[in-house]
Each structure stands twice: as C-alpha cells, then as structure tokens.
Design a protein around this motif. Structure first.
Motif, PDB file in Angstrom:
ATOM      1  N   ALA A   8      -1.807  -3.195 -11.363  1.00 52.29           N
ATOM      2  CA  ALA A   8      -2.971  -3.069 -10.486  1.00 52.29           C
ATOM      3  C   ALA A   8      -2.680  -2.107  -9.348  1.00 52.29           C
ATOM      4  O   ALA A   8      -3.525  -1.273  -8.984  1.00 52.29           O
ATOM      5  CB  ALA A   8      -3.367  -4.439  -9.946  1.00 52.29           C
ATOM      6  N   GLY A   9      -1.474  -2.200  -8.772  1.00 53.46           N
ATOM      7  CA  GLY A   9      -1.122  -1.327  -7.657  1.00 53.46           C
ATOM      8  C   GLY A   9      -1.026   0.122  -8.072  1.00 53.46           C
ATOM      9  O   GLY A   9      -1.486   1.018  -7.361  1.00 53.46           O
ATOM     10  N   ALA A  10      -0.442   0.385  -9.247  1.00 51.52           N
ATOM     11  CA  ALA A  10      -0.318   1.756  -9.714  1.00 51.52           C
ATOM     12  C   ALA A  10      -1.678   2.351 -10.033  1.00 51.52           C
ATOM     13  O   ALA A  10      -1.945   3.521  -9.753  1.00 51.52           O
ATOM     14  CB  ALA A  10       0.588   1.808 -10.941  1.00 51.52           C
ATOM     15  N   SER A  11      -2.571   1.541 -10.600  1.00 55.15           N
ATOM     16  CA  SER A  11      -3.897   2.032 -10.955  1.00 55.15           C
ATOM     17  C   SER A  11      -4.751   2.270  -9.721  1.00 55.15           C
ATOM     18  O   SER A  11      -5.576   3.185  -9.689  1.00 55.15           O
ATOM     19  CB  SER A  11      -4.590   1.022 -11.877  1.00 55.15           C
ATOM     20  OG  SER A  11      -3.879   0.885 -13.085  1.00 55.15           O
ATOM     21  N   ASP A  30       0.827  -1.212   0.000  1.00 55.27           N
ATOM     22  CA  ASP A  30       0.000   0.000   0.000  1.00 55.27           C
ATOM     23  C   ASP A  30       0.860   1.261   0.000  1.00 55.27           C
ATOM     24  O   ASP A  30       1.855   1.353   0.733  1.00 55.27           O
ATOM     25  CB  ASP A  30      -0.916   0.019   1.230  1.00 55.27           C
ATOM     26  CG  ASP A  30      -2.021  -1.016   1.160  1.00 55.27           C
ATOM     27  OD1 ASP A  30      -2.261  -1.527   0.046  1.00 55.27           O
ATOM     28  OD2 ASP A  30      -2.623  -1.325   2.202  1.00 55.27           O
ATOM     29  N   GLY A  31       0.450   2.232  -0.809  1.00 51.67           N
ATOM     30  CA  GLY A  31       1.154   3.502  -0.848  1.00 51.67           C
ATOM     31  C   GLY A  31       2.388   3.527  -1.718  1.00 51.67           C
ATOM     32  O   GLY A  31       3.114   4.528  -1.735  1.00 51.67           O
ATOM     33  N   SER A  32       2.629   2.452  -2.474  1.00 52.34           N
ATOM     34  CA  SER A  32       3.840   2.381  -3.296  1.00 52.34           C
ATOM     35  C   SER A  32       3.734   3.161  -4.595  1.00 52.34           C
ATOM     36  O   SER A  32       4.734   3.366  -5.281  1.00 52.34           O
ATOM     37  CB  SER A  32       4.163   0.914  -3.628  1.00 52.34           C
ATOM     38  OG  SER A  32       4.422   0.177  -2.464  1.00 52.34           O
ATOM     39  N   GLY A  33       2.527   3.582  -4.954  1.00 53.63           N
ATOM     40  CA  GLY A  33       2.336   4.277  -6.223  1.00 53.63           C
ATOM     41  C   GLY A  33       3.207   5.504  -6.357  1.00 53.63           C
ATOM     42  O   GLY A  33       3.791   5.756  -7.413  1.00 53.63           O
TER      43      GLY A  33
END
Length: 246
Positions: free
Chosen positions: A211-214, A178-181
């Motif tokens: 998926a994480g970036a989006s 979480d929060g890696s974007g």
C-alpha cells in the motif's frame, strides 16, 4: 562497580549458553548447530494468510532454538543478537537471488507493538535485523536496515490467539512512513522478523509495504506478485517446515 559490571555483562553476554543453559559465555557447539547447522528452507503456515510473501527460515522453533530466541527477546540476553543475526542473514541470503531489482538488500523489520518494546526495553526484530545486515556486508553482500514500518493503531497481545484471531487483530495495524517509497525503490526489499508462527504479522507487514509503495507517487518499487517480495525469519513453527511445497 564490580558487582554492577557483573550484572551488566550477565545481560549482554550470558554466563550460560542461551540454548541449553550450560555454563558458557556464548552458545555451545550443539546449540549453535541447531540454529545454524542446516540450510534455510521455505516455510508455510497452515492456513496460509492471504498476501503472505515467500518466507524462508533458518531453523524450526523448538528446543535450543526456542530457548535462544526467548532469551534474547524476553530475558534481555542481547549478546545473542549476533548469532541470531547470522541465522537471519543465512535465511535472507537463501532467498535473495529471487528478489527482483538491483541495489543492496533492504531488510525491513516487522515492528513490535509499542507496549512490548517498552516492556522489553528493545525491539528484538530490529536488533537482529541490524546484526543480519552487518553479517551480510561482512560477507560481501550490500545490505542495510530500513525501519519504514510503524504501528498506526494499538493491537492486543497476540499470545493465546488463534490464526484467524491474529489476522483480525493485526488487520490494518501497520503503515509505511510517509516518503518511504523512494527508499524502498533503492534496493531489493526483504521483510524480516525473528519468528513466524501463523504468518499474520508478515502478511500485514507485506500489505502495508504494498500500500505504501503504491501510494507514493515517486515509488519505483512495486509488489504485484509473489516474485516481487520475499521474507526471512530466524525461526518458524516446525509444522511450517513440514508443509513446505517447493
């Protein structure tokens, strides 16, 4: 103490060449050339899994290269991480010009299964990625490692599984912390691993990154096409080199 020191140095600085086994404290010239002597090339497994980024590899997974990777991964020859990191840095560098965006190269290692990491006592891909980032910085390319991928469920041992079984085994197994974007938005992202066989691990890692970036509302980093993300590995199956369709 002397005996303990000899055992310790045998792990971190093997007395024999990690490739051919000749008595040395590092790779011999022939094995080093097998790993670093050729320009990295684009590699593609067959069948090619959906979502696999463009991948470049430093050397085919055979003979001395295979022995070096296994010595580092399975036999604790940690002193080989430096030369393997140099090979990975070459592969990263070969594709870095195609990576969109500005800022440093962000090397995102594919994480090993927790069970494998515990059994080996280290995460080989992360260790090699750290060495590669150090080599890139040493030669003037800003780079750092982002360990933003993690397993969200257990997976079976991949050895002995075919390409389709590996894809099924890994489907949905990884997630982005979480929060890696925002971290990913700070540079040019390159997925890295020590070895590509079927491409299932890299394809799953790419899916999780996308998926994480989006999902991160603040993320500027996106991956909507093959030009937006690259991958690099130390080695790949010889057949993946043969299928190269640049």
């Amino acid at each position: 103490m002397r005996r303990w020191w000899r055992e310790f140095t045998g792990l971190v600085l093997p007395a024999a060449c990690g490739g051919c086994g000749r008595p040395r404290t590092e790779l011999c010239a022939g094995c080093r050339a097998a790993l670093l002597g050729a320009a990295p090339r684009r590699v593609r497994p067959a069948p090619e899994p959906d979502g696999l980024p463009v991948v470049r590899a430093a050397a085919p997974y055979e003979n001395a290269v295979r022995a070096v990777l296994l010595a580092h991964k399975e036999r604790g020859a940690l002193g080989l991480a430096g030369v393997l990191g140099s090979a990975l840095a070459d592969a990263v560098r070969a594709g870095a010009g195609c990576v969109r965006g500005a800022g440093p190269l962000l090397l995102v290692p594919v994480p090993s299964a927790r069970r494998s990491t515990a059994a080996r006592g280290h995460d080989p891909a992360r260790r090699i990625a750290l060495a590669a980032a150090a080599e890139l910085r040493r030669t003037g390319t800003p780079a750092r490692v982002l360990g933003v991928l993690r397993q969200q469920r257990a997976v079976a041992d991949q050895s002995g599984l075919g390409a389709g079984q590996r894809r099924a085994n890994l489907a949905g197994a990884l997630e982005v912390v979480d929060g890696s974007g925002r971290l990913l938005a700070g540079g040019r992202v390159v997925l890295v691993d020590d070895l590509m066989t079927t491409g299932a691990s890299l394809a799953e890692a790419a899916r999780a990154l996308r998926a994480g970036a989006s999902a991160d509302a603040g993320a500027r980093w996106k991956n909507t096409g093959e030009q937006a993300l690259r991958a690099a590995v130390v080695s790949a199956s010889p057949s993946a080199f043969e299928i190269n369709r640049n």
